[in-house]
Write an enzyme that holds these catalytic residues in place. Structure first.
Site, mmCIF file in Angstrom:
data_model
loop_
_atom_site.group_PDB
_atom_site.id
_atom_site.type_symbol
_atom_site.label_atom_id
_atom_site.label_comp_id
_atom_site.label_asym_id
_atom_site.label_seq_id
_atom_site.Cartn_x
_atom_site.Cartn_y
_atom_site.Cartn_z
ATOM 1 N N ALA A 59 6.669 -7.532 -4.406
ATOM 2 C CA ALA A 59 7.971 -7.184 -4.981
ATOM 3 C C ALA A 59 8.042 -7.541 -6.465
ATOM 4 C CB ALA A 59 9.090 -7.887 -4.208
ATOM 5 N N GLU A 72 5.136 -17.656 -11.231
ATOM 6 C CA GLU A 72 4.497 -17.838 -9.927
ATOM 7 C C GLU A 72 4.017 -19.273 -9.788
ATOM 8 O OE1 GLU A 72 2.702 -17.917 -6.423
ATOM 9 O OE2 GLU A 72 3.961 -16.228 -7.066
ATOM 10 N N GLN A 73 4.284 -19.887 -8.624
ATOM 11 C CA GLN A 73 3.904 -21.283 -8.456
ATOM 12 C C GLN A 73 2.392 -21.475 -8.362
ATOM 13 O OE1 GLN A 73 6.131 -21.968 -4.724
ATOM 14 N NE2 GLN A 73 4.181 -22.503 -3.790
ATOM 15 N N ARG A 116 -3.944 -5.597 0.607
ATOM 16 C CA ARG A 116 -2.872 -6.110 -0.244
ATOM 17 C C ARG A 116 -3.423 -6.559 -1.598
ATOM 18 N NH1 ARG A 116 2.118 -7.781 2.074
ATOM 19 N NH2 ARG A 116 2.306 -6.974 4.183
ATOM 20 N N TYR A 144 -6.375 -0.640 11.255
ATOM 21 C CA TYR A 144 -6.648 0.528 10.423
ATOM 22 C C TYR A 144 -7.693 0.162 9.365
ATOM 23 C CZ TYR A 144 -2.928 -2.048 8.044
ATOM 24 O OH TYR A 144 -2.152 -3.053 7.508
ATOM 25 N N ASP A 157 11.714 -9.327 0.317
ATOM 26 C CA ASP A 157 12.027 -10.147 1.482
ATOM 27 C C ASP A 157 13.042 -11.232 1.183
ATOM 28 O OD1 ASP A 157 10.425 -8.764 3.203
ATOM 29 O OD2 ASP A 157 8.767 -10.190 3.190
#
Length: 392
Positions: free
Chosen positions: A8, A27-28, A101, A206, A284
């Site tokens: 996101a 970002e941590q 991902r 997949y 999320d």
């Protein structure tokens, strides 16, 4: 400022690249990397990502999905198949793409541009004022900006700062894994999503990485053991135990896994507050999404593209109103999707009729009833100049 460099957060940075605004993603982790194995992008995300220039990068590493097949849980008998290419792709203007991902994340980072993500920033608090927002980090640093976007996942700190948010224990456990294609069953190397479903558990598999690997997802009811303490081999053993008596194909895939991750799936209801002043939520953090229609990552991309449409033309003074409009329009769509998902979940759990045939029939009916408005949607239309915005 964007808190969180997952799908996101990096999608928002990519969507804002080239605008007159500077986007900083905090970002941590020192070296941001995505968590998880595979992801299936559906046309409602593929189309806007292509417009952002990611098409060639995605197609180099993705597998175009020909169909989604539902197999009987114990013997792989084909119960039903939903085409994803041909007429389906033409109808919705893009194919379904299965990929790692990590590959999606890398493409988004490249589109966001160098320096967009700052690792090692563990955000612990934020302070809003009339002219901006400051976020505070665990090491004492502060970063100031016009707006702050919480893209920090289902256990979002930013959400808890703008909502009364209570922790809920996980009701289900989600495993994601990867196996080399040469060690995976031949059935699973084909460009298709294979699904097995039983009364309270589910497997999907997949090919990804241009066919070099096979990804899988498996869900089971939450147990008493701590996921963080398990080794990869221990997770494989637990999967084999949890799916005893299931498809030999799926179990062979588990045994071939070179990596398995595990997460709790938390049961969050609708988030009451998506935006407050100069702060808003994304992905999320705003709407944890059940995996029906493969939508969690796709809705995160939609959020990012829609939010960028509202922010590109906004000034600092207009930023709060832009966030409020974004939240109003995205809430309508994600709430509709949540209700559909809950209806499907209730149907799966109801009445003791958990036969594979019943599940297959229900999945086909849901696809026919909801496929067009899910896959055919364009998040750009939610922006000020889009069709949805003009109608309102």
């Amino acid at each position: 400022m964007v808190v969180g460099a997952g799908i996101a957060g990096t999608a928002l940075a990519a969507a804002m690249a080239g605008s007159r605004h500077e986007v900083v993603v905090l970002e941590q982790a020192p070296d941001p990397s995505p968590v998880g194995a595979g992801v299936v992008l559906t046309p409602n995300a593929v189309r806007p990502l292509r417009r952002l220039g990611l098409g060639p990068a995605l197609e180099r590493v993705a597998v175009a999905v020909a169909a989604r097949d539902v197999l009987r849980y114990d013997d792989d008998l084909l119960l039903g198949s939903t085409p994803q290419d041909g007429v389906h792709a033409q109808r919705h203007g893009a194919p379904n793409l299965a990929l790692l991902r990590a590959d999606l994340h890398a493409a988004l980072l490249a589109a966001a541009g160098p320096g967009a993500v700052r690792g090692g920033h563990y955000v612990t608090d934020l302070l809003e004022s009339s002219d901006g927002v400051s976020v505070r980090c665990a090491d004492g640093r502060s970063v100031h900006g016009d707006v702050a976007i919480g893209a920090d996942g289902a256990n979002s700190l930013i959400r808890s700062l703008v909502n009364t948010d209570r922790y809920r224990p996980a009701r289900r456990v989600l495993y994601r894994g990867l196996a080399p294609a040469e060690r995976a069953p031949a059935l699973l190397r084909e460009p298709r999503v294979r699904v097995w479903s039983g009364s309270d558990r589910y497997i999907a598999a997949y090919p990804v990485a241009a066919g070099r690997r096979v990804a899988f997802t498996a869900t089971v009811p939450a147990g008493a053991r701590d996921p963080g303490s398990w080794t990869a081999r221990g997770r494989v053993a637990d999967l084999l135990s949890a799916f005893q008596g299931w498809s030999a194909t799926a179990r062979e895939l588990f045994s071939a896994a070179e990596w398995v991750g595990m997460w709790g799936v938390h049961d969050h209801g609708p988030v009451p507050v998506w935006s407050r002043g100069r702060v808003a939520l994304l992905g999320d953090a705003a709407h944890p999404t059940l995996p029906f229609f493969a939508q969690p990552a796709n809705q995160a991309v939609e959020d990012a593209v829609a939010l960028a449409a509202h922010l590109r033309g906004a000034t600092s003074l207009e930023a709060g109103a832009a966030l409020e409009r974004y939240a109003l329009r995205r809430r309508e769509r994600t709430e509709r999707l949540r209700k559909v998902n809950e209806e499907i979940l209730a149907a799966v759990r109801a009445g003791g009729d958990h036969s594979p045939e019943a599940w297959t029939r229900m999945a086909a009916e849901a696809e026919n009833a909801h496929g067009d408005w899910i896959y055919g949607h364009d998040p750009e239309d939610e922006g000020p100049g889009g069709a949805d915005g003009a109608r309102r």
